[in-house]
Enzyme design. Sequence first.
Site, PDB file in Angstrom:
ATOM      1  CD  GLU A 115      28.635  35.305  20.175  1.00  0.00           C
ATOM      2  OE1 GLU A 115      29.371  34.310  20.127  1.00  0.00           O
ATOM      3  OE2 GLU A 115      28.058  35.677  21.202  1.00  0.00           O
ATOM      4  CE  LYS A 117      24.737  44.187  21.339  1.00  0.00           C
ATOM      5  NZ  LYS A 117      23.330  44.570  21.259  1.00  0.00           N
ATOM      6  CG  ASP A 119      17.823  44.638  18.324  1.00  0.00           C
ATOM      7  OD1 ASP A 119      18.081  44.812  19.527  1.00  0.00           O
ATOM      8  OD2 ASP A 119      17.390  45.517  17.576  1.00  0.00           O
ATOM      9  CE1 TYR A 225      20.638  29.943  17.140  1.00  0.00           C
ATOM     10  CE2 TYR A 225      20.765  32.188  16.296  1.00  0.00           C
ATOM     11  CZ  TYR A 225      20.533  30.842  16.094  1.00  0.00           C
ATOM     12  OH  TYR A 225      20.215  30.395  14.847  1.00  0.00           O
ATOM     13  CE  LYS A 316      24.319  48.749  18.495  1.00  0.00           C
ATOM     14  NZ  LYS A 316      23.828  49.152  19.801  1.00  0.00           N
ATOM     15  CB  CYS A 410      -7.745  60.880  -8.978  1.00  0.00           C
ATOM     16  SG  CYS A 410      -6.064  60.787  -9.614  1.00  0.00           S
ATOM     17  CB  CYS A 413      -7.283  62.449 -13.600  1.00  0.00           C
ATOM     18  SG  CYS A 413      -8.149  61.115 -12.744  1.00  0.00           S
ATOM     19  CB  CYS A 428      -7.402  57.129  -9.547  1.00  0.00           C
ATOM     20  SG  CYS A 428      -7.809  57.934 -11.108  1.00  0.00           S
ATOM     21  CB  CYS A 434      -5.873  58.923 -14.345  1.00  0.00           C
ATOM     22  SG  CYS A 434      -4.799  59.604 -13.059  1.00  0.00           S
TER      23      CYS A 434
HETATM   24  O1  D41 Z   1      23.736  38.630  20.592  1.00  0.00           O
HETATM   25  C1  D41 Z   1      23.822  39.381  21.566  1.00  0.00           C
HETATM   26  N1  D41 Z   1      22.909  40.298  21.769  1.00  0.00           N
HETATM   27  C2  D41 Z   1      24.957  39.271  22.513  1.00  0.00           C
HETATM   28  C3  D41 Z   1      24.920  39.970  23.709  1.00  0.00           C
HETATM   29  C4  D41 Z   1      26.085  38.452  22.238  1.00  0.00           C
HETATM   30  N2  D41 Z   1      26.155  37.745  21.081  1.00  0.00           N
HETATM   31  N3  D41 Z   1      27.101  38.363  23.124  1.00  0.00           N
HETATM   32  C5  D41 Z   1      27.051  39.030  24.311  1.00  0.00           C
HETATM   33  N4  D41 Z   1      28.073  38.888  25.162  1.00  0.00           N
HETATM   34  C6  D41 Z   1      28.067  39.508  26.342  1.00  0.00           C
HETATM   35  C7  D41 Z   1      29.209  39.285  27.273  1.00  0.00           C
HETATM   36  C8  D41 Z   1      30.507  39.556  26.577  1.00  0.00           C
HETATM   37  C9  D41 Z   1      29.100  40.178  28.486  1.00  0.00           C
HETATM   38  C10 D41 Z   1      29.201  37.852  27.718  1.00  0.00           C
HETATM   39  C11 D41 Z   1      25.942  39.870  24.650  1.00  0.00           C
HETATM   40  C12 D41 Z   1      25.993  40.509  25.914  1.00  0.00           C
HETATM   41  N5  D41 Z   1      27.052  40.305  26.733  1.00  0.00           N
HETATM   42  C13 D41 Z   1      24.946  41.383  26.424  1.00  0.00           C
HETATM   43  N6  D41 Z   1      23.696  41.475  25.987  1.00  0.00           N
HETATM   44  C14 D41 Z   1      23.064  42.390  26.708  1.00  0.00           C
HETATM   45  C15 D41 Z   1      23.895  42.889  27.634  1.00  0.00           C
HETATM   46  C16 D41 Z   1      25.093  42.251  27.451  1.00  0.00           C
END
Ligand code: D41
Length: 673
Positions: A115, A117, A119, A225, A316, A410, A413, A428, A434
Amino acid sequence: MAVPEAIRRRVEQLRREIEYHNYRYYVLDSPVISDAEYDALMAELRRLEEQYPELVTPDSPTQRVGAPPSEAFAPVRHEVPMLSLDNAFTDEEVRAFDRRVREHLGVERVDYSCEPKLDGLAISILYENGRLTRAATRGDGFTGEDVTANVRTIRTVPLRLLGAGWPERFEVRGEVFMPIEGFERLNRWTLRHGEKVFANPRNAAAGSLRQLDPKITAQRPLDFYAYGHGVFPREKLPDTHHELLDRFLSWGIPVSPLREVVQGVEGCLRYYRRMLERRDSLPYEADGVVYKVNRFQWQERLGYTARAPRWAVAHKFPAHEATTVVEAVEVQVGRTGILTPVAKLRPVQVGGVTVSSATLHNFEEVKRKDIRVGDTVIVRRAGEVIPEVVKVIVEKRPPDAKPVEPPERCPVCGAEVVADPGGTLIRCSGGLYCPAQRKAAIKHFASRRAMDIQGLGEKLIDQLLEKGLVRDVADLYHLTAEQLARLERMGPKSAQNLIEALEKSKHTTLARFLYALGIREVGEVTAQILADRFGSLERLMEADEAELARIPGIGPVVAKHIVAFFRQPHNLEVIEKLRRAGVHWEAEEKAAAPKPLAGKRFVFTGTLSSMSREEAKRRVEDLGGHVTNSVSKKTDYVVAGENPGSKLDKAKQLGVKILDEAEFLALLRQAGA
Ligand code: D41
């Protein structure tokens, strides 16, 4: 073996730095380094501690899971700790993770649930008898803060569960985040009300969730989520993580629609690449993807290290942000005279691209962010936008840092600078006197979608202006091959090619010609609408403001600019010169043909099976429609063929009408092509 003194000192220094940055990030909500730099400090410390285990102390930052909770909210002790996630930055690190998993389990291949991640920030929500009874932040992983009242205001988080079959008492864990559109709306609002703007959606989400007044949280566009569980009776768990998320969804708990089960590490890496491509068109910020061993039994066998599960890893994306130094601030003069401050930066890698300048938008923005020459700043490059300076790290400001003042004249010019009626912009007043505006006007005139003069690039335009060979766009058509051949980097052959390109460009369309003139606010689509409506330049030049403003898609501001343009004697002169030089277009007969798609904007993505992209574009244009490259709110249709790209996501996000190939062909037939 004794630990070298230099190593001992470095470890101490890293710890002190990391502690300081934890404090800036978690307590003050005001980091002074980017996440990537923080990760690098932690990685170095971990490496040294692995190499010299005798240096590890219980109070090292590596020995804890996060930051301490603050005082304002009641503490909540997590019955099941909220662990953190290990990071991987390269394919190699992901392969090593998968190898460890397979060796530990003694199996050939593992299915992973993937999935994005998000922020945002992690929270844990307790449901008892189907009702939300408590929500807590992650805190340091063992103790978080009670934010129940605030989480209750997030509209997508169910207060009562739907469906059936949920355990009497269990915890859902997931990410609270702020979608980008809501974040931008919030910042526009805070800016207007003179409040502090948020540096990014993550900070905005954290700041919103930690409001002492839930009424304020309720006004913030937060979303959620779910990605896992805390307390949960073992016998009620399904076999896999993916099935658990499906169950959550059936109980009304939101989960990522982009989650997917893949086979083996190659499946993970393919998922990563697909998400990286879509990253910029997602409605929220994602800083990577997460892979989790799908089978709970296997997760249990893998277990945990002190810090994180062995069965999951975050892969990441390249960082969006980096820190660097502002070496100078230059002022650019645009085609319409707007003066834009641009920061010249010490080159730095951001999201996989070297960045050496960033737009500062306008001088009010420079003042608001208090950006000075010599400052260390956080730069950010997200989506398809130009890099920006997010904020100054005031702590690193050298004593001789120089404030940036808007120029009174400007820089190109020397003409007086005037404020735009709107307020924030300055311009300007030199107009086409110009050189910068003249140069930009010529560049625009020659560009591919205007007169399409191939081979007339920026360097060449510079020379033509410098040598006085060209003063306005009409002069281009009086250049000779001999004159051109004498310029730098030009030979007889390229001179002849340019003369031919100029000759070819004389045959154009009224829409292209109008666009090429560079009338303010008249882009390609507006030019097309005008050409369709008036059929001839003469008719258009006779139109008054009221008549123009009545045309759908034009509006009073554009109407004013058009009338003003044709009132300028200089502009009329140039137009006259262009026509005398032989610039012409298909006359009215074609313009008079029916244009059922007039004013409609199309974007293509993916491959069509019945015709090429060029063919499709021509047919749309023959019917008066217009084809552009990127999807915006103004787009009327996105035509999606085989293997569509991120434009399709963008269209969905903006609610733009999407046509598949059959629907597109039907539309063409209906329109009579
Ligand atoms: O979307 C996320 N930021 C996200 C964070 C995610 N999709 N899955 C996560 N799964 C875990 C575990 C595997 C420990 C259940 C996480 C995080 N942890 C997490 N977010 C911040 C600390 C850990």
